[in-house]
Design a protein around this motif. Sequence first.
Motif, PDB file in Angstrom:
ATOM      1  N   GLY A  75     -10.745   0.403 -16.189  1.00 27.73           N
ATOM      2  CA  GLY A  75      -9.762  -0.656 -16.425  1.00 27.73           C
ATOM      3  C   GLY A  75      -8.931  -0.386 -17.679  1.00 27.73           C
ATOM      4  N   SER A  76      -9.581   0.112 -18.719  1.00 26.72           N
ATOM      5  CA  SER A  76      -8.872   0.414 -19.969  1.00 26.72           C
ATOM      6  C   SER A  76      -7.935   1.601 -19.821  1.00 26.72           C
ATOM      7  N   GLY A  82       0.833  -1.205   0.000  1.00 28.93           N
ATOM      8  CA  GLY A  82       0.000   0.000   0.000  1.00 28.93           C
ATOM      9  C   GLY A  82       0.864   1.251   0.000  1.00 28.93           C
ATOM     10  N   ASN A  83       1.972   1.223   0.742  1.00 30.26           N
ATOM     11  CA  ASN A  83       2.879   2.369   0.758  1.00 30.26           C
ATOM     12  C   ASN A  83       3.475   2.601  -0.618  1.00 30.26           C
ATOM     13  N   ILE A 106       2.080   1.881  -3.482  1.00 33.32           N
ATOM     14  CA  ILE A 106       1.026   2.472  -4.313  1.00 33.32           C
ATOM     15  C   ILE A 106       0.948   3.965  -4.024  1.00 33.32           C
ATOM     16  N   ARG A 107       0.928   4.301  -2.756  1.00 34.89           N
ATOM     17  CA  ARG A 107       0.788   5.698  -2.357  1.00 34.89           C
ATOM     18  C   ARG A 107       2.014   6.504  -2.763  1.00 34.89           C
ATOM     19  N   GLU A 111      -6.957   4.944  -9.342  1.00 32.30           N
ATOM     20  CA  GLU A 111      -5.929   5.298  -8.361  1.00 32.30           C
ATOM     21  C   GLU A 111      -6.471   6.291  -7.345  1.00 32.30           C
ATOM     22  N   ASP A 112      -7.391   7.162  -7.781  1.00 32.50           N
ATOM     23  CA  ASP A 112      -8.009   8.115  -6.878  1.00 32.50           C
ATOM     24  C   ASP A 112      -9.406   8.401  -7.396  1.00 32.50           C
ATOM     25  N   SER A 113     -10.306   8.765  -6.493  1.00 33.49           N
ATOM     26  CA  SER A 113     -11.690   8.993  -6.913  1.00 33.49           C
ATOM     27  C   SER A 113     -12.368   9.941  -5.935  1.00 33.49           C
ATOM     28  N   CYS A 169      -5.580   1.988 -18.028  1.00 30.83           N
ATOM     29  CA  CYS A 169      -4.179   1.641 -17.747  1.00 30.83           C
ATOM     30  C   CYS A 169      -3.277   2.209 -18.845  1.00 30.83           C
ATOM     31  N   ALA A 174     -16.800   4.310  -2.943  1.00 28.76           N
ATOM     32  CA  ALA A 174     -16.220   3.072  -2.402  1.00 28.76           C
ATOM     33  C   ALA A 174     -15.946   2.112  -3.544  1.00 28.76           C
ATOM     34  N   GLY A 175     -14.762   1.513  -3.529  1.00 30.61           N
ATOM     35  CA  GLY A 175     -14.501   0.371  -4.396  1.00 30.61           C
ATOM     36  C   GLY A 175     -14.176   0.684  -5.845  1.00 30.61           C
ATOM     37  N   SER A 176     -13.851   1.940  -6.168  1.00 26.32           N
ATOM     38  CA  SER A 176     -13.388   2.186  -7.537  1.00 26.32           C
ATOM     39  C   SER A 176     -12.018   1.560  -7.714  1.00 26.32           C
ATOM     40  N   SER A 177     -11.731   1.015  -8.897  1.00 24.38           N
ATOM     41  CA  SER A 177     -10.406   0.453  -9.138  1.00 24.38           C
ATOM     42  C   SER A 177      -9.440   1.514  -9.659  1.00 24.38           C
TER      43      SER A 177
END
Lengths: 451, 164
Positions: free
Chosen positions: A253-254, A30-31, A33-34, A190-192, A256, A185-188
């Motif tokens: 997802g696309s 997690g670190n 990713i952040r 990086e930020d939302s 990326c 909640a739960g978006s894939s």
Amino acid sequence: MPDPIEELENFSIPGPAMNPMPAAEVRRRGNRIRRRNNALAAVGGVAAVALIATPFALFAGGQSSPDSVDPAPQPTTWVQEVPDGFDITTGIGDGQTEVTTSDDPLLIQNVCGVGWHVVPEPADQLTASMANPDSEGGHTRYLAVFDDFAQASAAMAQFDEAPSSCDGVYDDEGTTYEMLPADVAGSSAEDSSAWVQAMHDEVGMTGEGYVTVAQQVGNALLIDTAISGGVGDETVRDLAVSNLVDRSQDVVGSMCEFSVAGCGDNGEAVDPGNDQGPAQEVPAGFPLSDQMPDGTKERDGYEQQHVDVCDNQSWTADDTIDARQAAYTGETEGGWDRTLGVYATEDEATLAFMSAKTGVQACVLDSEGGKRWVTTLPSSLGDSSVVYVNHMGSGDGAFVVQLVQVGNAILQDTTYVSDGDPQAIQETADQLADSSTGVVDAMCAFTEDGC
Amino acid sequence: MDEREFDEFYTASFQRVTGQIYAMIGNRDEAQECVQEAFARAWAHRRKLDKAEHPEAWVRTTAYRIAVSRWRRTTRGRRPADRAVSAPVTAAAVSESHVALVTALKQLPEAQRQALVLHHIADLPVHDVAREMGVPEGTIKARLSRGRAALAALLADEEGLSHA
């Protein structure tokens, strides 16, 4: 015939006991990713730096970086155009109502009395809309592609700030609205972030409103906005947001394509990793003096600047393979110094950190009741961190010391607070933490995965 | 949420959430990977998690979306079938009825399967299932009702075949 409910309620995972990743390793992931996200923002430009600036009470002169710091290197080249054939229409509409696309910019009306659009201006954009023939609104989806990650982050931050620019209920062209932030909640992505423009009549909320969700991947931002009913109720607002998020996940997802390493062979974002391993010295241009005042001087090596009640029990850079120090003496007794020490391996850094932490904890007990004593404060930076306070005596000031480990490096910030009052000490510790986050994020250079 | 609180949350929830995701997607190894990724993202966004009323639901929803995203890429042919959609790598001795249940669940429409797992395996009340899936309660009740009937029929078919 087996009872399906009984089967479900007795459901268990078959096979040998699971061996999940240790919690510490999950936190390290997690670190990473952040840090990857924040480090990209930190090197990307002025806009991102402006978002994280925090005044430091001891120094009235501001915190511009000293001239001695070189700019950090630029990140990987970003995809700055919407690729041909990139489909953003998946999940819009019911499959029967027409969805039109264009390269028009997005303009959301009635946001605190003004039309809201993305800032900064994107390098490229694509809009897909489905009009609802039975009412105003429908569903609009907008993809904005920026020059780099920092600009996309700045645009996300500007989106996030929109609800706070309104003060309660406001009128706009004859309709009364209220801007409400909403949880995502739960978006894939990086930020939302999300907000709702709820409509009012003379009685109160009508239940109708517009729901808008923003999701960032790399240097791109996807914004979905749709009319929704029932937004007067918090639960239904959450449902409406969740619905928009769910319908956009294929497109997210696309996206990326716009992430640091693009999409891999499997069509998913690839962790860029670090072929060279963790840095073995302080990199050129490392932002060691970030958020420190004008007049801060950097030097190779280090010198202990503060009085340490714990004496040889706390951390020093003696066993490091490279060290660099930034020091501000200023007009305040004690000043502020920041030392970065690099070890050959993460294990050695961990050993040094744990040894220092254990030493501090022992010193807390040993010094209790003495003329000078040590206390600790909560901290959660980097991979591991500890904050301790060297109290110089009753009625005297104190040295606040923050120690943070990331990978094979340890960062120590020390400053003096002349007022020994617990609140002043806590405020100083908070400000040390805030002002060092940029440096801690840049310490991704000392991890296996790099930045 | 500090390190200790996160570790306690992770330890307490990991197995349970993995079981729920496994029931939804039918692949144990994939479920474990997706749940671990979701917890890593939870730590990365821990300030957001602090504000969430139901952090376990946040993790479960994120893990499920990661799993679905990976599965959709496979079915669209963007990558060759790999272990994420083939039989679980872990060799496990499982009962016939468990295999039948997992097989039957996989044959249900996604929405019905998810509703059944959240309500009967995760023990969430209908209201919370509705919130997590982002649909009204009435829709959930309908999905549960149809899902139970479909599951019963599939299990009966399976039993009939195995006893043939």
